[in-house]
Design a protein around this motif. Sequence first.
Motif, PDB file in Angstrom:
ATOM      1  N   ARG A 159      20.732 -40.002   9.510  1.00  0.00           N
ATOM      2  CA  ARG A 159      21.603 -40.257  10.795  1.00  0.00           C
ATOM      3  C   ARG A 159      20.281 -40.314  11.811  1.00  0.00           C
ATOM      4  NH1 ARG A 159      26.911 -37.843  12.238  1.00  0.00           N
ATOM      5  NH2 ARG A 159      26.784 -39.281  14.176  1.00  0.00           N
ATOM      6  N   VAL A 160      19.661 -39.469  12.095  1.00  0.00           N
ATOM      7  CA  VAL A 160      18.323 -39.238  12.980  1.00  0.00           C
ATOM      8  C   VAL A 160      17.073 -39.613  13.152  1.00  0.00           C
ATOM      9  CG1 VAL A 160      19.302 -37.374  13.472  1.00  0.00           C
ATOM     10  CG2 VAL A 160      17.084 -37.325  12.067  1.00  0.00           C
ATOM     11  N   ILE A 161      16.836 -40.037  11.420  1.00  0.00           N
ATOM     12  CA  ILE A 161      15.394 -41.001  10.863  1.00  0.00           C
ATOM     13  C   ILE A 161      16.078 -42.381  10.882  1.00  0.00           C
ATOM     14  CG2 ILE A 161      13.801 -41.023   8.948  1.00  0.00           C
ATOM     15  CD1 ILE A 161      14.752 -38.302   8.714  1.00  0.00           C
ATOM     16  N   ALA A 162      15.414 -43.067  11.474  1.00  0.00           N
ATOM     17  CA  ALA A 162      14.999 -45.112  11.851  1.00  0.00           C
ATOM     18  C   ALA A 162      14.028 -45.465  11.274  1.00  0.00           C
ATOM     19  CB  ALA A 162      15.234 -44.699  13.063  1.00  0.00           C
ATOM     20  N   PRO A 163      14.451 -46.480  10.520  1.00  0.00           N
ATOM     21  CA  PRO A 163      13.035 -47.560  10.953  1.00  0.00           C
ATOM     22  C   PRO A 163      11.427 -47.219  11.691  1.00  0.00           C
ATOM     23  CG  PRO A 163      14.767 -48.523   9.812  1.00  0.00           C
ATOM     24  CD  PRO A 163      15.264 -47.463  10.389  1.00  0.00           C
TER      25      PRO A 163
ATOM     26  N   LEU B  58      29.207 -43.710  13.290  1.00  0.00           N
ATOM     27  CA  LEU B  58      28.629 -42.535  14.026  1.00  0.00           C
ATOM     28  C   LEU B  58      28.437 -42.165  15.220  1.00  0.00           C
ATOM     29  CD1 LEU B  58      28.431 -41.304  10.500  1.00  0.00           C
ATOM     30  CD2 LEU B  58      30.953 -41.672  11.471  1.00  0.00           C
ATOM     31  N   ASN B  59      27.036 -43.179  15.312  1.00  0.00           N
ATOM     32  CA  ASN B  59      25.743 -42.743  16.126  1.00  0.00           C
ATOM     33  C   ASN B  59      26.298 -42.926  17.472  1.00  0.00           C
ATOM     34  OD1 ASN B  59      24.618 -41.338  14.470  1.00  0.00           O
ATOM     35  ND2 ASN B  59      22.232 -42.830  14.608  1.00  0.00           N
TER      36      ASN B  59
ATOM     37  N   ALA C 136      33.181 -38.210  21.570  1.00  0.00           N
ATOM     38  CA  ALA C 136      33.368 -38.884  20.486  1.00  0.00           C
ATOM     39  C   ALA C 136      32.176 -37.000  19.278  1.00  0.00           C
ATOM     40  CB  ALA C 136      33.884 -39.488  19.548  1.00  0.00           C
ATOM     41  N   ARG C 137      33.355 -36.548  18.369  1.00  0.00           N
ATOM     42  CA  ARG C 137      32.927 -35.649  17.301  1.00  0.00           C
ATOM     43  C   ARG C 137      33.193 -35.926  16.087  1.00  0.00           C
ATOM     44  NH1 ARG C 137      37.383 -31.072  17.749  1.00  0.00           N
ATOM     45  NH2 ARG C 137      38.450 -33.077  18.997  1.00  0.00           N
ATOM     46  N   THR C 138      32.013 -36.200  15.297  1.00  0.00           N
ATOM     47  CA  THR C 138      32.387 -36.856  13.624  1.00  0.00           C
ATOM     48  C   THR C 138      32.396 -35.090  12.605  1.00  0.00           C
ATOM     49  OG1 THR C 138      29.576 -36.399  13.834  1.00  0.00           O
ATOM     50  CG2 THR C 138      31.673 -38.358  14.598  1.00  0.00           C
ATOM     51  N   TYR C 139      33.112 -35.636  11.882  1.00  0.00           N
ATOM     52  CA  TYR C 139      33.069 -34.238  10.563  1.00  0.00           C
ATOM     53  C   TYR C 139      32.773 -35.047   8.963  1.00  0.00           C
ATOM     54  CZ  TYR C 139      34.335 -31.135  14.524  1.00  0.00           C
ATOM     55  OH  TYR C 139      34.796 -30.701  15.986  1.00  0.00           O
ATOM     56  N   ALA C 140      31.646 -34.513   8.071  1.00  0.00           N
ATOM     57  CA  ALA C 140      31.715 -34.955   6.824  1.00  0.00           C
ATOM     58  C   ALA C 140      32.214 -34.546   6.090  1.00  0.00           C
ATOM     59  CB  ALA C 140      29.965 -35.235   6.760  1.00  0.00           C
ATOM     60  N   VAL C 141      32.953 -34.336   5.069  1.00  0.00           N
ATOM     61  CA  VAL C 141      33.635 -33.613   4.320  1.00  0.00           C
ATOM     62  C   VAL C 141      33.700 -34.172   2.766  1.00  0.00           C
ATOM     63  CG1 VAL C 141      35.718 -32.852   5.529  1.00  0.00           C
ATOM     64  CG2 VAL C 141      35.591 -35.352   4.317  1.00  0.00           C
ATOM     65  N   ASP C 142      33.163 -33.118   2.000  1.00  0.00           N
ATOM     66  CA  ASP C 142      32.859 -33.490   0.409  1.00  0.00           C
ATOM     67  C   ASP C 142      34.317 -33.576  -0.086  1.00  0.00           C
ATOM     68  OD1 ASP C 142      32.184 -33.070  -2.044  1.00  0.00           O
ATOM     69  OD2 ASP C 142      30.868 -30.974  -1.693  1.00  0.00           O
TER      70      ASP C 142
END
Length: 352
Positions: free
Chosen positions: A28-32, A314-315, A322-328
């Motif tokens: 999410r933080v690395i960009a072209p 998400l970004n 807002a909050r974001t949560y990733a789940v497996d």
Amino acid sequence: MIVKQSDHSANALLVIPEDADDLFTLRRVIAPGDYAIADTTRVVKQESDYGRPDRGERIKVRLTIRVDRIELDASVDRLRISGTITHTSNELVSKGVHHALSVQAGDILTIDKGRKWQDVELKLLKRSGDGSSFILVAIDTQEAAVAKVTGTHVKIIPNIYSGQQGKRYPTKNPSLDSFFADTAKTVGSVLSEGDRIIVFGPGETRRRFYNALDRNGLPKERAQVVDGVDVAGEDGVFVFLRSPAMKDAMSASKLATVSAMLDQVMLMVNRGENKYAVGLKDITEAANIKAIEAIIFSDSVFKTAEEDAVVKLLNSVESYGARTYAVDSSTDIGLRVSLLGGMVALLRYAMR
């Protein structure tokens, strides 16, 4: 995730991802246009004037690449960063050619933005480094399972058997003392500084194991016994993760937070309330009017949605708080999210 200032430049950060959630944060933080610096290997072929090139030799080299593409391979917990080589520590590796860096948990990577880092980017990295971890031990007299919960990611180590009567795979020594020692050794192999240990299972074995922590070299002051989960082994881990005991014992964890949020969504569904959204399309519409309070998503969302579109969404919601949560998706909570289209959001107000 470990994050430090890099001496490469004022705009560079050194990062070490520690789990799958950290890899997605980097996605999410690395960009072209960013520069990625890492140690890697590359095949170098020697050419002669009168013969064919040899098969080549794989050498270690530190490369700087200008990023043009980032991909997350969730199936093998790996981040692939592709781009053009701008700097190399070995003159045998040419500049200007294409190369792909493969980043896994534990790898060291330096990211240079070439500009000041944005607040939302720093917030993502900092939050990824603040996650608390829990070591779960589901134990009885016959078997034990050890699992590590980091963020919303669960990693289970295969069962350990005591050799007591009733198991198909007995060990040579059926002593409970040696069984406790083997289980404690497994716990110690995954225990990090600050991790807490939660012990549960049927009967009094859980308390006997808890009392044996000190003499097996584990910090008893960072452990607790939980009642109400009367199943051991891997099944016991999954029962615990679905139980009210998990929310009490791990109340400060992301997993407990996400579980409570999903329960809240299901309650709103039953009541006919409209302060939630399901699926990428509806959530994107809510995000466009800044109605998102929190988003939960599983890796299954990438089966039906473009990775870039998910990252952009998400970004954007993170940028306004807002909050974001990733789940497996392999966990019980992840399966619940997958059944809801791979993504679900709590809204600040009803949209319809």
